[in-house]
Design a protein around this motif. Structure first.
Motif, mmCIF file in Angstrom:
data_model
loop_
_atom_site.group_PDB
_atom_site.id
_atom_site.type_symbol
_atom_site.label_atom_id
_atom_site.label_comp_id
_atom_site.label_asym_id
_atom_site.label_seq_id
_atom_site.Cartn_x
_atom_site.Cartn_y
_atom_site.Cartn_z
ATOM 1 N N VAL A 85 61.448 26.212 13.579
ATOM 2 C CA VAL A 85 62.734 26.274 14.272
ATOM 3 C C VAL A 85 62.661 25.598 15.640
ATOM 4 C CG1 VAL A 85 64.430 27.854 15.279
ATOM 5 C CG2 VAL A 85 63.425 28.351 13.027
ATOM 6 N N GLY A 86 61.540 25.810 16.345
ATOM 7 C CA GLY A 86 61.402 25.243 17.684
ATOM 8 C C GLY A 86 61.531 23.734 17.707
ATOM 9 N N ALA A 87 61.023 23.070 16.673
ATOM 10 C CA ALA A 87 61.096 21.606 16.621
ATOM 11 C C ALA A 87 62.537 21.132 16.550
ATOM 12 C CB ALA A 87 60.303 21.090 15.422
ATOM 13 N N VAL A 88 63.386 21.866 15.815
ATOM 14 C CA VAL A 88 64.797 21.497 15.727
ATOM 15 C C VAL A 88 65.478 21.730 17.072
ATOM 16 C CG1 VAL A 88 66.962 21.848 14.491
ATOM 17 C CG2 VAL A 88 64.785 22.137 13.284
ATOM 18 N N LEU A 89 65.200 22.876 17.702
ATOM 19 C CA LEU A 89 65.843 23.193 18.968
ATOM 20 C C LEU A 89 65.453 22.212 20.067
ATOM 21 C CD1 LEU A 89 65.524 27.094 18.984
ATOM 22 C CD2 LEU A 89 67.531 25.727 18.401
ATOM 23 N N GLU A 90 64.244 21.666 19.999
ATOM 24 C CA GLU A 90 63.819 20.690 21.008
ATOM 25 C C GLU A 90 64.692 19.437 20.990
ATOM 26 O OE1 GLU A 90 59.749 19.893 20.195
ATOM 27 O OE2 GLU A 90 59.040 21.836 20.977
ATOM 28 N N THR A 91 65.350 19.168 19.865
ATOM 29 C CA THR A 91 66.190 17.970 19.758
ATOM 30 C C THR A 91 67.671 18.289 19.966
ATOM 31 O OG1 THR A 91 66.607 18.152 17.356
ATOM 32 C CG2 THR A 91 64.546 17.100 18.048
ATOM 33 N N LEU A 180 75.356 26.641 25.438
ATOM 34 C CA LEU A 180 74.834 26.602 24.078
ATOM 35 C C LEU A 180 74.685 25.158 23.614
ATOM 36 C CD1 LEU A 180 76.774 29.460 22.225
ATOM 37 C CD2 LEU A 180 74.606 29.570 23.459
ATOM 38 N N ARG A 181 73.475 24.799 23.173
ATOM 39 C CA ARG A 181 73.191 23.469 22.650
ATOM 40 C C ARG A 181 72.693 23.611 21.211
ATOM 41 N NH1 ARG A 181 68.997 21.363 24.375
ATOM 42 N NH2 ARG A 181 68.047 23.285 25.139
ATOM 43 N N TYR A 182 72.896 22.574 20.409
ATOM 44 C CA TYR A 182 72.487 22.692 19.020
ATOM 45 C C TYR A 182 72.102 21.352 18.406
ATOM 46 C CZ TYR A 182 77.127 20.934 17.572
ATOM 47 O OH TYR A 182 78.260 20.161 17.376
ATOM 48 N N ALA A 183 71.364 21.451 17.300
ATOM 49 C CA ALA A 183 71.053 20.325 16.428
ATOM 50 C C ALA A 183 71.153 20.847 15.003
ATOM 51 C CB ALA A 183 69.657 19.772 16.712
ATOM 52 N N SER A 184 71.368 19.957 14.040
ATOM 53 C CA SER A 184 71.623 20.383 12.668
ATOM 54 C C SER A 184 70.564 19.872 11.700
ATOM 55 C CB SER A 184 73.004 19.900 12.201
ATOM 56 O OG SER A 184 74.037 20.485 12.981
ATOM 57 N N GLY A 251 71.853 10.941 7.784
ATOM 58 C CA GLY A 251 71.810 10.725 9.223
ATOM 59 C C GLY A 251 71.194 11.851 10.021
ATOM 60 N N TYR A 252 70.818 12.962 9.395
ATOM 61 C CA TYR A 252 70.215 14.081 10.110
ATOM 62 C C TYR A 252 68.706 13.902 10.218
ATOM 63 C CZ TYR A 252 74.765 16.235 9.716
ATOM 64 O OH TYR A 252 76.116 16.482 9.808
ATOM 65 N N ARG A 253 68.148 14.428 11.308
ATOM 66 C CA ARG A 253 66.725 14.259 11.571
ATOM 67 C C ARG A 253 65.850 15.309 10.890
ATOM 68 N NH1 ARG A 253 67.601 13.676 17.974
ATOM 69 N NH2 ARG A 253 69.327 15.051 17.402
ATOM 70 N N PHE A 254 66.497 16.343 10.316
ATOM 71 C CA PHE A 254 65.734 17.396 9.667
ATOM 72 C C PHE A 254 66.396 17.812 8.365
ATOM 73 C CE2 PHE A 254 64.992 17.830 14.213
ATOM 74 C CZ PHE A 254 63.608 17.930 14.291
ATOM 75 N N VAL A 255 65.578 18.294 7.432
ATOM 76 C CA VAL A 255 66.086 18.935 6.224
ATOM 77 C C VAL A 255 65.386 20.275 6.053
ATOM 78 C CG1 VAL A 255 66.643 16.799 5.002
ATOM 79 C CG2 VAL A 255 64.382 17.813 4.713
ATOM 80 N N LEU A 256 66.096 21.206 5.418
ATOM 81 C CA LEU A 256 65.513 22.459 4.964
ATOM 82 C C LEU A 256 65.482 22.398 3.439
ATOM 83 C CD1 LEU A 256 66.925 25.504 6.989
ATOM 84 C CD2 LEU A 256 64.535 25.083 6.397
#
Length: 429
Positions: A85-91, A180-184, A251-256
């Motif tokens: 989770v931390g890696a996503v929040l860093e972006t 509040l900041r976010y990434a998807s 276009g997203y930098r992450f997948v689950l």
């Protein structure tokens, strides 16, 4: 220790003090946007009726199917070591606007009574063509409300398009509630033994983050995601899956990638899943669910719960028998229709749980309604000159209880909001 040592626990008192700091928002403008003539008083869903016959509870049974470890290993071998989770929040490079920065039209989606004490609106450009449908938090993940060094809100979104159906989760950094900041990350399902993945095409109507797993509604069941198995993409293209030069996710930098699923086995008698939420007031903790029915339906809907597993080797998964089947441990029938959010909670000292259901607006209504039901009857939050029950959001969404702060988080349209559970109970009388 929870999460097999990966999650450093924090003291509950710290979470409560930090999370409740600040002045509550004065979000009453929406009350002027609804008239008593728009609300009806004849839709009381009445008392809950217990479902005890084997034929009734059997229709709610789920069958567990876990993705083989070899498939997940193959995917990691191709994409690289999983991150968390931390890696996503860093972006996190997008921001939610506080209510004061939202338009009057956006704020009208908020409840009239009780009023939200925290509210934010999403980036219009980022949510255009996407439909909100699920909210869960690190308050679900662990009872102290922390995930490592973060407080986190997860918001699920779906897009039904002519070219492709998609589902994504916004990871919101909630350490500073004023900013509040976010990434998807895109939700995907491994295919071809982990050599590729496809997009999750189900519309999200519910989501629960429990321990290290994220359970997401999938119409006829649930998909399971491991929050420690976030994968980075390498190509920012509109394709989804393995492409020339690497891995793409619209276009997203992450997948689950999904690590398992639960499917309804009740055939034609099985309900279509609507909302889900976590109930920490039961022993063991449980997953509660509601049946999806049209808002003007005259057919009863069902509410039920499953136990979570107490096996330390199965963190975040449902309790199952030797055949991998998860059975409902409690079930009811309700006259409420159009349920879009469900919550169950047993107050201290009570011998039974209250069920809270958020109902979508009927065809002649502007706002939805919020009811609390039990075996004796139902009560609604009320507003206006006629003390009518249509006082909840215009786009009724999920209900997620953050135990450490006592707040319920939800979403209505592009508005993400929270309010204390006790303020709901006071409004219910």
């Amino acid at each position: 220790m929870k999460h097999r040592g990966r999650h450093r626990r924090r003291k509950q008192g710290r979470a409560v003090r930090a999370f409740l700091a600040g002045t509550a928002l004065a979000l009453t403008a929406a009350a002027t946007m609804i008239s008593a003539s728009q609300a009806t008083v004849g839709d009381n869903p009445g008392a809950l009726t217990p479902l005890t016959r084997a034929a009734d509870t059997g229709a709610l049974r789920l069958q567990e199917q876990l993705v083989p470890q070899a498939t997940l290993d193959e995917l990691s071998a191709g994409m690289g070591r999983p991150v968390g989770v931390g890696a996503v929040l860093e972006t996190a490079d997008r921001s939610l606007r506080p209510a004061s920065g939202c338009t009057a039209g956006e704020r009208t989606a908020l409840p009239v009574a009780p009023a939200a004490t925290r509210a934010y609106c999403w980036d219009t450009a980022d949510t255009r063509a996407w439909q909100p449908g699920a909210v869960t938090t690190s308050g679900d993940a662990d009872d102290d409300g922390w995930w490592n060094d973060h407080r986190v809100i997860l918001s699920g979104w779906s897009r039904q398009g002519a070219d492709r159906d998609l589902a994504r989760v916004a990871f919101v950094d909630a350490n500073d509630l004023a900013h509040l900041r976010y990434a998807s990350a895109l939700l995907v399902v491994p295919v071809d033994g982990g050599r590729d993945y496809r997009a999750l095409t189900s519309r999200l109507t519910g989501m629960v983050w429990y321990q290290d797993k994220l359970l997401v509604t999938a119409g006829d069941g649930l998909y399971v995601y491991d929050m420690n198995r976030v994968q980075r993409t390498t190509v920012l293209r509109t394709d989804v899956g393995r492409v020339a030069g690497g891995w793409s996710a619209h276009g997203y930098r992450f997948v689950l990638p999904a690590v398992g699923s639960y499917r309804m086995t009740g055939g034609s008698e099985a309900p279509r899943l609507g909302g889900i939420s976590l109930d920490r007031s039961t022993a063991p903790d449980s997953l509660v669910a509601s049946e999806s029915t049209p808002s003007d339906s005259d057919r009863p809907a069902r509410l039920w719960r499953y136990d979570f597993s107490k096996d330390p080797a199965r963190p975040g998964l449902l309790a199952t028998d030797a055949t991998g089947s998860a059975s409902a441990v409690e079930a009811y029938e309700t006259e409420a229709s159009g349920i879009a959010g469900v919550l169950s909670h047993r107050a201290d000292g009570s011998d039974r749980a209250d069920w809270y259901v958020g109902r979508s607006p009927g065809s002649t209504d502007r706002h939805g309604s919020l009811w609390r039901q039990d075996g004796d009857g139902a009560e609604a939050t009320r507003c206006g000159d006629e003390n009518a029950p249509r006082c909840w959001g215009t786009r009724v969404g999920p209900l997620s209880y953050w135990e450490a702060t006592g707040e319920v988080w939800s979403q209505s349209g592009r508005m993400l909001f929270a309010l204390p559970l006790e303020s709901i109970d006071r409004a219910l009388g």
